[in-house]
Design a protein around this motif. Sequence first.
Motif, short mmCIF file in Angstrom:
data_model
loop_
_atom_site.label_atom_id
_atom_site.label_comp_id
_atom_site.label_asym_id
_atom_site.label_seq_id
_atom_site.Cartn_x
_atom_site.Cartn_y
_atom_site.Cartn_z
N CYS A 1 0.86 -1.18 0.00
CA CYS A 1 0.00 0.00 0.00
C CYS A 1 0.90 1.24 0.00
N VAL A 2 0.81 2.00 -1.07
CA VAL A 2 1.60 3.22 -1.16
C VAL A 2 0.72 4.39 -0.74
N VAL A 3 1.25 5.18 0.17
CA VAL A 3 0.53 6.34 0.70
C VAL A 3 1.12 7.61 0.10
N MET B 1 -1.65 2.88 10.05
CA MET B 1 -2.17 2.29 8.83
C MET B 1 -2.62 0.87 9.16
N ALA B 2 -3.58 0.42 8.39
CA ALA B 2 -4.15 -0.88 8.68
C ALA B 2 -4.59 -1.57 7.40
N TRP B 3 -4.72 -2.88 7.50
CA TRP B 3 -5.32 -3.68 6.44
C TRP B 3 -6.64 -4.24 6.95
N PHE B 4 -7.62 -4.14 6.10
CA PHE B 4 -8.92 -4.75 6.36
C PHE B 4 -9.24 -5.66 5.19
N ALA C 1 -10.73 -12.76 -0.08
CA ALA C 1 -11.42 -11.51 0.25
C ALA C 1 -10.83 -10.39 -0.59
N LYS C 2 -11.49 -9.26 -0.56
CA LYS C 2 -10.90 -8.05 -1.10
C LYS C 2 -10.22 -7.35 0.09
N TYR C 3 -8.96 -7.05 -0.10
CA TYR C 3 -8.16 -6.47 0.98
C TYR C 3 -7.99 -4.97 0.74
N TYR C 4 -8.22 -4.21 1.80
CA TYR C 4 -8.18 -2.76 1.74
C TYR C 4 -7.11 -2.22 2.69
N CYS C 5 -6.45 -1.19 2.23
CA CYS C 5 -5.51 -0.44 3.05
C CYS C 5 -6.22 0.80 3.58
N GLY D 1 -8.79 -1.20 -2.81
CA GLY D 1 -8.80 -2.63 -2.52
C GLY D 1 -8.11 -3.45 -3.59
N THR D 2 -7.66 -4.63 -3.18
CA THR D 2 -7.03 -5.59 -4.09
C THR D 2 -7.56 -6.98 -3.74
#
Length: 131
Positions: free
Chosen positions: A22-24, A34-37, A92-96, A125-126
Motif C-alpha cells: 500500500c503506497v501512501v 495504517m491498517a489492512w482490512f 477476500a478483497k483487501y483494503y488499506c 482494494g485488491t
Amino acid sequence: HVQLVESGGGSVQAGGSLRLSCVVSGNTSHTNSMAWFRRPPGKEREGVAAIYTDGGATAYAKYTEDRFIISQDKGKNTVCLQMDSLKPEDTAKYYCAADKVSYVQWLLVLSGRLEEGLYGHWGQGTQVTVS
C-alpha cells in the motif's frame, strides 16, 4: 488529502503466500496508523492488521494466527502485508486504510478492536483468492 493505492493481490493455492503493498501519498502528516482490512464474499469488512507508524507497534486479528506480518517502509511511504500459509477462508478483497488515531484508540486496536471506523482514508482494494 491522503491517497492509498494497494497492489499485490492475486490468485494462489492454499498454503501459498502473497505480499500486499500500500503506497501512501498526499498529506501523510495527518496519519500515524495504517491498517489492512478485508471483506470476504458475502461478509462485512473486518480488520486484519494495523501498524502505528510512529514507532512501528503492530496489532493483528486473532485469525491471522501468526501467518500475516504487517510492516512499513517509511522511506517509500509503503505499508506491506506479508501473508503466508494462506487458506481458502482468506479469500477476500483487501483494503488499506490510514488515519491519525489517538493513544486511547491505539490501545483499543491493541486489545483486539481493529475497527474500520477508526480510519478515514481508504484505498480501492485488491482481490485475494485462495483455492
